[in-house]
Design a protein around this motif. Structure first.
Motif, PDB file in Angstrom:
ATOM      1  N   PHE A  67      32.556  64.719  47.349  1.00 41.18           N
ATOM      2  CA  PHE A  67      33.926  65.246  47.348  1.00 41.18           C
ATOM      3  C   PHE A  67      34.918  64.174  46.885  1.00 41.18           C
ATOM      4  N   LYS A  68      34.768  62.954  47.373  1.00 45.63           N
ATOM      5  CA  LYS A  68      35.673  61.867  46.978  1.00 45.63           C
ATOM      6  C   LYS A  68      35.514  61.522  45.508  1.00 45.63           C
ATOM      7  N   GLU A  69      34.285  61.601  45.008  1.00 44.42           N
ATOM      8  CA  GLU A  69      34.043  61.310  43.594  1.00 44.42           C
ATOM      9  C   GLU A  69      34.760  62.308  42.699  1.00 44.42           C
ATOM     10  N   VAL A  70      34.607  63.588  42.984  1.00 45.18           N
ATOM     11  CA  VAL A  70      35.247  64.622  42.169  1.00 45.18           C
ATOM     12  C   VAL A  70      36.763  64.568  42.343  1.00 45.18           C
ATOM     13  N   GLU A  71      37.209  64.208  43.517  1.00 43.04           N
ATOM     14  CA  GLU A  71      38.648  64.117  43.800  1.00 43.04           C
ATOM     15  C   GLU A  71      39.314  63.080  42.906  1.00 43.04           C
ATOM     16  N   ASN A  72      38.563  62.048  42.508  1.00 38.87           N
ATOM     17  CA  ASN A  72      39.112  61.006  41.635  1.00 38.87           C
ATOM     18  C   ASN A  72      39.265  61.464  40.191  1.00 38.87           C
ATOM     19  N   ILE A  73      38.625  62.573  39.842  1.00 35.86           N
ATOM     20  CA  ILE A  73      38.660  63.058  38.459  1.00 35.86           C
ATOM     21  C   ILE A  73      39.809  64.026  38.231  1.00 35.86           C
ATOM     22  N   VAL A  74      39.992  64.943  39.177  1.00 36.90           N
ATOM     23  CA  VAL A  74      40.974  66.019  38.973  1.00 36.90           C
ATOM     24  C   VAL A  74      42.395  65.495  39.150  1.00 36.90           C
ATOM     25  N   VAL A  75      43.339  66.210  38.581  1.00 32.32           N
ATOM     26  CA  VAL A  75      44.750  65.842  38.704  1.00 32.32           C
ATOM     27  C   VAL A  75      45.285  66.328  40.053  1.00 32.32           C
ATOM     28  N   SER A  76      46.414  65.775  40.463  1.00 34.90           N
ATOM     29  CA  SER A  76      46.977  66.067  41.791  1.00 34.90           C
ATOM     30  C   SER A  76      47.219  67.554  42.064  1.00 34.90           C
ATOM     31  N   PRO A  77      47.770  68.332  41.108  1.00 37.15           N
ATOM     32  CA  PRO A  77      47.999  69.754  41.404  1.00 37.15           C
ATOM     33  C   PRO A  77      46.733  70.522  41.765  1.00 37.15           C
ATOM     34  N   VAL A  78      45.586  70.115  41.203  1.00 37.59           N
ATOM     35  CA  VAL A  78      44.317  70.798  41.489  1.00 37.59           C
ATOM     36  C   VAL A  78      43.932  70.612  42.954  1.00 37.59           C
ATOM     37  N   LYS A  79      44.296  69.474  43.538  1.00 34.11           N
ATOM     38  CA  LYS A  79      43.947  69.201  44.931  1.00 34.11           C
ATOM     39  C   LYS A  79      44.635  70.177  45.897  1.00 34.11           C
ATOM     40  N   GLU A  80      45.725  70.775  45.442  1.00 33.67           N
ATOM     41  CA  GLU A  80      46.455  71.732  46.285  1.00 33.67           C
ATOM     42  C   GLU A  80      46.350  73.168  45.766  1.00 33.67           C
TER      43      GLU A  80
END
Length: 323
Positions: A120-133
């Motif tokens: 999860f942390k690995e993929v989180e580093n790839i996507v842009v901030s809006p995708v996280k929400e």
């Protein structure tokens, strides 16, 4: 096959084969197929997921590393931000529970939870901030997906950690009691006039005292680490570094305390009956049995936990495609 598909636009057989190979982790086949047809990287399956997202879903780190290496930073962002038919981004997919076949290869529920957090942390580093929400069709953001799907694994990890820590705490407490008492009941006793140990100036006696002290201090450290595990809050992120680190220190110091306890026992035995070697030598050899058993039973877990927490990790950026 690759020579044929270079000059063909037929995807009816090729795309399902590549997606099936991704599910099975056959990265050599995928590498050759992508060399022949680079545009396959952007192909989608029946639910709208591309190869990159499928590698994340199936937790196939070799396929993930291969595609990661082939893409530029901008392309990784683009492919990671794409959504499937259920509005799931790559981070939503990372929040889903790993296939059981992949988790079965990992020892202990806590290490399984750690591996899921690493993904999860690995993929989180790839996507842009809006995708996280961003919300999917279930109206959940990626972190909520992760929490929902890993609720049972967190409980299992907590139970596994507590059971291991409780058992080791009992052992550590017994060693503390024994070593503390042994420090004041030295072999040979004390000189009545001076009060100092009779064998104070013998090398074996110094070996006994030093090993006794090391065993006492290391077992105390071990018990404190295991108590820290028992009183932990067990939040999801604690399984990433905090809890494994405490377990690594606890098991390491417990091993040191057992080993030095056996050294102290052997030294005391040799001081007392050094003239009867036919008894001393077999007893010293038997003293190595507990240390050997501990290494055989717990050392593989300790090594696996250390590599998983502080090793290179499963996301190898140096993976190379085949020429």
């Amino acid at each position: 096959m690759c020579e044929v598909i270079k000059h063909s636009d037929a995807n009816d057989i090729l795309i399902p084969a590549v997606f099936r190979a991704t599910e099975l982790g056959m990265f050599e086949f995928i590498d050759l197929a992508l060399q022949a047809r680079p545009n396959l990287m952007w192909a989608c399956n029946s639910i709208g997921r591309n190869l990159f997202q499928l590698a994340i879903e199936c937790r196939q780190e070799k396929v993930y590393n291969l595609i990661y290496y082939k893409l530029s930073k901008r392309q990784r962002t683009l492919i990671g931000n794409r959504i499937d038919r259920d509005n799931n981004s790559a981070l939503h997919v990372a929040g889903m529970l790993s296939p059981l076949a992949r988790l079965d290869n990992i020892s202990g529920a806590a290490l399984k939870m750690q591996r899921e957090l690493q993904w999860f942390k690995e993929v989180e580093n790839i996507v842009v901030s809006p995708v996280k929400e961003s919300l999917n069709k279930e109206h959940r953001i990626p972190r909520e997906m992760f929490t929902k799907n890993h609720k049972e694994l967190v409980k299992e990890g907590e139970r596994w950690m507590k059971e291991t820590a409780t058992s080791c705490t009992v052992v550590g407490a017994l060693i503390i009691t024994i070593m503390f008492a042994a420090a004041f009941t030295v072999p040979g006793g004390n000189n009545e006039e001076t009060g100092f140990p009779i064998f104070l100036h013998k090398n074996l006696f110094m070996a006994f005292i030093v090993s006794d002290a090391i065993s006492l201090f290391s077992s105390t450290t071990s018990v404190l680490m295991f108590l820290g595990i028992l009183t932990s809050r067990y939040a999801e992120d604690d399984f990433l570094k905090s809890l494994p680190t405490k377990m690594i220190i606890g098991l390491s110091t417990l091993f040191i305390s057992i080993a030095t306890m056996m050294v102290a026992f052997s030294s005391a035995l040799f001081i007392m009956i050094h003239e009867q070697l036919w008894i001393v030598i077999p007893m010293i050899l038997l003293a190595s049995v507990p240390v050997t058993l501990f290494i055989w039973m717990q050392f593989p877990l300790l090594v696996e936990m250390y590599i998983s927490t502080y090793g290179r990790g499963i996301f190898d950026r140096k993976v190379k495609s085949r020429a």
